[in-house]
Scaffold this motif. Sequence first.
Motif, PDB file in Angstrom:
ATOM      1  N   ARG A 150      87.111   6.234  77.141  1.00  0.00           N
ATOM      2  CA  ARG A 150      88.371   6.777  76.655  1.00  0.00           C
ATOM      3  C   ARG A 150      89.175   7.457  77.763  1.00  0.00           C
ATOM      4  O   ARG A 150      90.117   8.195  77.493  1.00  0.00           O
ATOM      5  CB  ARG A 150      88.099   7.726  75.487  1.00  0.00           C
ATOM      6  CG  ARG A 150      87.729   6.951  74.222  1.00  0.00           C
ATOM      7  CD  ARG A 150      86.926   7.754  73.230  1.00  0.00           C
ATOM      8  NE  ARG A 150      86.702   6.974  72.007  1.00  0.00           N
ATOM      9  CZ  ARG A 150      85.771   6.038  71.863  1.00  0.00           C
ATOM     10  NH1 ARG A 150      84.961   5.761  72.870  1.00  0.00           N
ATOM     11  NH2 ARG A 150      85.659   5.379  70.731  1.00  0.00           N
ATOM     12  N   ASP A 319      86.640   9.451  69.770  1.00  0.00           N
ATOM     13  CA  ASP A 319      88.051   9.581  69.417  1.00  0.00           C
ATOM     14  C   ASP A 319      88.428  11.032  69.133  1.00  0.00           C
ATOM     15  O   ASP A 319      89.505  11.490  69.525  1.00  0.00           O
ATOM     16  CB  ASP A 319      88.361   8.720  68.192  1.00  0.00           C
ATOM     17  CG  ASP A 319      88.317   7.224  68.498  1.00  0.00           C
ATOM     18  OD1 ASP A 319      88.343   6.858  69.693  1.00  0.00           O
ATOM     19  OD2 ASP A 319      88.244   6.436  67.539  1.00  0.00           O
ATOM     20  N   GLY A 322      88.633  12.755  72.497  1.00  0.00           N
ATOM     21  CA  GLY A 322      89.741  12.207  73.259  1.00  0.00           C
ATOM     22  C   GLY A 322      91.092  12.635  72.713  1.00  0.00           C
ATOM     23  O   GLY A 322      91.973  13.062  73.471  1.00  0.00           O
TER      24      GLY A 322
END
Length: 334
Positions: A150, A319, A322
């Motif tokens: 990421r 996610d 990030g």
Amino acid sequence: MSAPEFAAAQWTRATGAGVDPHEYRRVTEGLASVADWGPSFLRTGHAHLERAESAATPASAGEHLLMAARWFHLATLAPYPEAGRAAAAADRALSRALTVLESGARRVSGEGFTGWLRGPADAPGTVVVVPGLDSAKEEFLDVVSALLARGLAVFAMDGPGQGVLAATTTLGPDYERVVGRVVDALGVARIGLVGLSLGGYFAARTAALEPRVAAVATVSGPFRLDWEQLPAPVRDIMARRTGGAEAARAFAGQVDLSALAPRIAAPLLVVDGGQDVIPGVTNGEPLARRAPHGTYLSVPHGDHLLGNARPDWLPRLGDHIGHALTGGSADGGS
């Protein structure tokens, strides 16, 4: 516990750490007792070192070195007089692997910590990955890879009583002081924090007490420990890592996030496995509920560290961290 029972108990942890399941079965099926675990895993790690030496390309050598690091670390999971030697071998293998594979990887050490900083120098955020009671930086290479994918920089660390530092230091509850020194050494203004198993407690505690934590995730982290109910093997490991039975009892008594959870200002993702039931351990649901920005993810079929359920939580964790560090919605908007 018999060798087959011990091997079955460690199955998803070992395969979740990235060792080949077929090789794991071949190694563990040959164990006559749990006492054979450490020597057998150490031999397997050395076999991967030999493959690295004869590899045709740096990429192949690096892959074998990473696998050696995993086997050396897993050698420490059973009581073993040479555990310190195995942890040192894991550390050396990881160091050699990153030297071969990633020219930008950098070793960073300080008071009570050591580890490797990986990822782009201009990364939009930096994540610190914190291991637990008997884990180490070599165990969570897949978590590091998910964060690197990421675009983040990642510092995978050993703290006091962990990994290569277990032979010379002892575990303590005030992990936020260690992380504070890590942040100073990395020279960044803020970090994301991922803690696994007991590292989940360390991460949550640090997020409550260290204002530079901008995002946090815990995986199989305890909300509270009850020393009297903890299984004997857990108490034994805790005694070895903290410096004795009395120190371990005192340490367990301090593992309670009741007062600290409301102080966690950063977006928090708490991941638990529905099959992770350890006597004396309160799982993370109260942490997510009491934290101002907590989200709870329980994977019904997941066990401790959810090595049997990586797709159900690891992408979401990546996610979450990030997005929080780069200005998106925390936890992908959930």
